[in-house]
Write a protein that holds these residues in place. Sequence first.
Motif, PDB file in Angstrom:
ATOM      1  N   UNK A  75       0.824  -1.210   0.000  1.00 60.01           N
ATOM      2  CA  UNK A  75       0.000   0.000   0.000  1.00 60.01           C
ATOM      3  C   UNK A  75       0.858   1.261   0.000  1.00 60.01           C
ATOM      4  N   UNK A  76       2.136   1.119   0.345  1.00 59.11           N
ATOM      5  CA  UNK A  76       3.053   2.248   0.332  1.00 59.11           C
ATOM      6  C   UNK A  76       3.987   2.205  -0.871  1.00 59.11           C
ATOM      7  N   UNK A  77       3.821   1.201  -1.708  1.00 58.16           N
ATOM      8  CA  UNK A  77       4.736   1.050  -2.837  1.00 58.16           C
ATOM      9  C   UNK A  77       6.095   0.536  -2.415  1.00 58.16           C
ATOM     10  N   UNK A  78       6.138  -0.210  -1.298  1.00 61.31           N
ATOM     11  CA  UNK A  78       7.400  -0.740  -0.775  1.00 61.31           C
ATOM     12  C   UNK A  78       7.395  -2.263  -0.834  1.00 61.31           C
ATOM     13  N   UNK A  79       8.578  -2.878  -0.904  1.00 54.19           N
ATOM     14  CA  UNK A  79       8.648  -4.341  -0.848  1.00 54.19           C
ATOM     15  C   UNK A  79       8.136  -4.851   0.497  1.00 54.19           C
ATOM     16  N   UNK A  80       7.620  -6.081   0.495  1.00 52.76           N
ATOM     17  CA  UNK A  80       7.142  -6.681   1.740  1.00 52.76           C
ATOM     18  C   UNK A  80       8.299  -7.081   2.648  1.00 52.76           C
ATOM     19  N   UNK A  81       9.479  -7.310   2.051  1.00 54.07           N
ATOM     20  CA  UNK A  81      10.606  -7.860   2.806  1.00 54.07           C
ATOM     21  C   UNK A  81      11.793  -6.901   2.796  1.00 54.07           C
ATOM     22  N   UNK A  82      12.348  -6.659   3.975  1.00 51.75           N
ATOM     23  CA  UNK A  82      13.602  -5.935   4.118  1.00 51.75           C
ATOM     24  C   UNK A  82      14.526  -6.770   4.999  1.00 51.75           C
ATOM     25  N   UNK A  83      15.825  -6.649   4.768  1.00 49.34           N
ATOM     26  CA  UNK A  83      16.738  -7.389   5.622  1.00 49.34           C
ATOM     27  C   UNK A  83      18.194  -7.071   5.340  1.00 49.34           C
ATOM     28  N   UNK A  84      19.036  -7.461   6.271  1.00 43.58           N
ATOM     29  CA  UNK A  84      20.486  -7.315   6.129  1.00 43.58           C
ATOM     30  C   UNK A  84      21.154  -8.615   6.560  1.00 43.58           C
ATOM     31  N   UNK A  85      22.316  -8.889   5.969  1.00 47.16           N
ATOM     32  CA  UNK A  85      23.076 -10.076   6.349  1.00 47.16           C
ATOM     33  C   UNK A  85      24.432  -9.660   6.885  1.00 47.16           C
ATOM     34  N   UNK A  86      24.827 -10.249   8.016  1.00 40.75           N
ATOM     35  CA  UNK A  86      26.099  -9.955   8.665  1.00 40.75           C
ATOM     36  C   UNK A  86      26.962 -11.214   8.618  1.00 40.75           C
ATOM     37  N   UNK A  87      28.133 -11.106   8.009  1.00 37.71           N
ATOM     38  CA  UNK A  87      29.061 -12.227   7.887  1.00 37.71           C
ATOM     39  C   UNK A  87      30.301 -11.952   8.711  1.00 37.71           C
ATOM     40  N   UNK A  88      30.676 -12.928   9.545  1.00 37.25           N
ATOM     41  CA  UNK A  88      31.844 -12.777  10.415  1.00 37.25           C
ATOM     42  C   UNK A  88      32.791 -13.954  10.232  1.00 37.25           C
ATOM     43  N   UNK A  89      34.015 -13.769  10.711  1.00 35.39           N
ATOM     44  CA  UNK A  89      34.998 -14.848  10.709  1.00 35.39           C
ATOM     45  C   UNK A  89      34.607 -15.917  11.715  1.00 35.39           C
ATOM     46  N   UNK A  90      34.734 -17.180  11.300  1.00 42.57           N
ATOM     47  CA  UNK A  90      34.465 -18.281  12.208  1.00 42.57           C
ATOM     48  C   UNK A  90      35.651 -18.609  13.099  1.00 42.57           C
ATOM     49  N   UNK A  91      36.766 -17.901  12.911  1.00 44.07           N
ATOM     50  CA  UNK A  91      37.954 -18.103  13.746  1.00 44.07           C
ATOM     51  C   UNK A  91      38.106 -17.020  14.801  1.00 44.07           C
ATOM     52  N   UNK A  92      37.749 -15.774  14.441  1.00 39.77           N
ATOM     53  CA  UNK A  92      37.967 -14.654  15.363  1.00 39.77           C
ATOM     54  C   UNK A  92      36.691 -13.937  15.761  1.00 39.77           C
ATOM     55  N   UNK A  93      35.614 -14.123  14.992  1.00 38.06           N
ATOM     56  CA  UNK A  93      34.392 -13.373  15.248  1.00 38.06           C
ATOM     57  C   UNK A  93      34.395 -11.999  14.624  1.00 38.06           C
ATOM     58  N   UNK A  94      35.496 -11.625  13.968  1.00 41.63           N
ATOM     59  CA  UNK A  94      35.586 -10.307  13.342  1.00 41.63           C
ATOM     60  C   UNK A  94      34.531 -10.163  12.245  1.00 41.63           C
ATOM     61  N   UNK A  95      33.840  -8.990  12.230  1.00 37.79           N
ATOM     62  CA  UNK A  95      32.865  -8.723  11.193  1.00 37.79           C
ATOM     63  C   UNK A  95      33.582  -8.555   9.855  1.00 37.79           C
TER      64      UNK A  95
END
Length: 313
Positions: A75-95
Amino acid sequence: MLILDTDQTRAALPWGDLIRAVEAMFAGECEMPVRHHHDVDVPGEAPATLLLMPAWVPGRYIGVKLVSVFPDNHTRGLPAIFGSYLLSSGQTGQMLAVMDGGELTARRTAAASAVASRHLSDENAETMLMVGTGRLSLNLMEAHASVRPLRHFHIWGRNAANAEKTAEEARALGLNAVAVADLERAARQADIISCATLSSTPLIRGEWLKPGAHLDLVGAFKPSMRESDDEAVRRARVFVDTREGVLSEGGDIVQPIRSGIIGADAIQGELSELARGTVRGRQGPNEITLFKSVGAALEDLAGAILAYEKHRG
């Protein structure tokens, strides 16, 4: 830290590479807790949904997607879905990277359907019916076309103007697409039927499925939602992206199980089993197959790693 907008995320996820990456992740050793699923009240409108989807490959990568689904955004001319993905190191946790979650979701969802199609649809499929005209529709047509020799695309939507617009956009991508008004007729002709809607009542009737048809059910991500009827699950060999996810959220399977139409054992296999070859897919040219997906966090992780590693070089 790498930041990818919508266009950059799309460019980093070509269909061939993405489909292979998603299938490899299903065949691999990814850890994937059940996603968090929260209803969010929106005064005066349909309730929204907040999804949190974590996954990791030990020692390599950790990822989490944050997604909001607001059904009345149209109804606002916007997509139904919004989102972001965050990927980090599996060794250090660094983003390591942040990328557009909506584009990642649309492409990885279609890629998962294409992985299933490679195992379940007729290898000579030529005609596809796309039910729904939202963001996923073009992605699903392109993804299926990358694994099957599809020549004709029929597009149906509740809004005829949107169906025409989607067909025009599909033609601009090189697909031989037309909008259709008669859903039953189009379904009876289709080798592959893909549904990506927010419907809470069945759209596709099992009696319409011709011998050899493959039904790809992508929308209806809550137990209260449904895109197919009881006859569809009765007639088809049923496969899912993940049993755990579909048995808790996929209305197309949950509802007929609750009513006693089928048992949980009607599910012949999930994508990990198809990818590893421990379960056989299509067994004959006249067999009707059904694939129900509700989304799996490992699909997002596969796409995010692919995008990150392509940009990292």
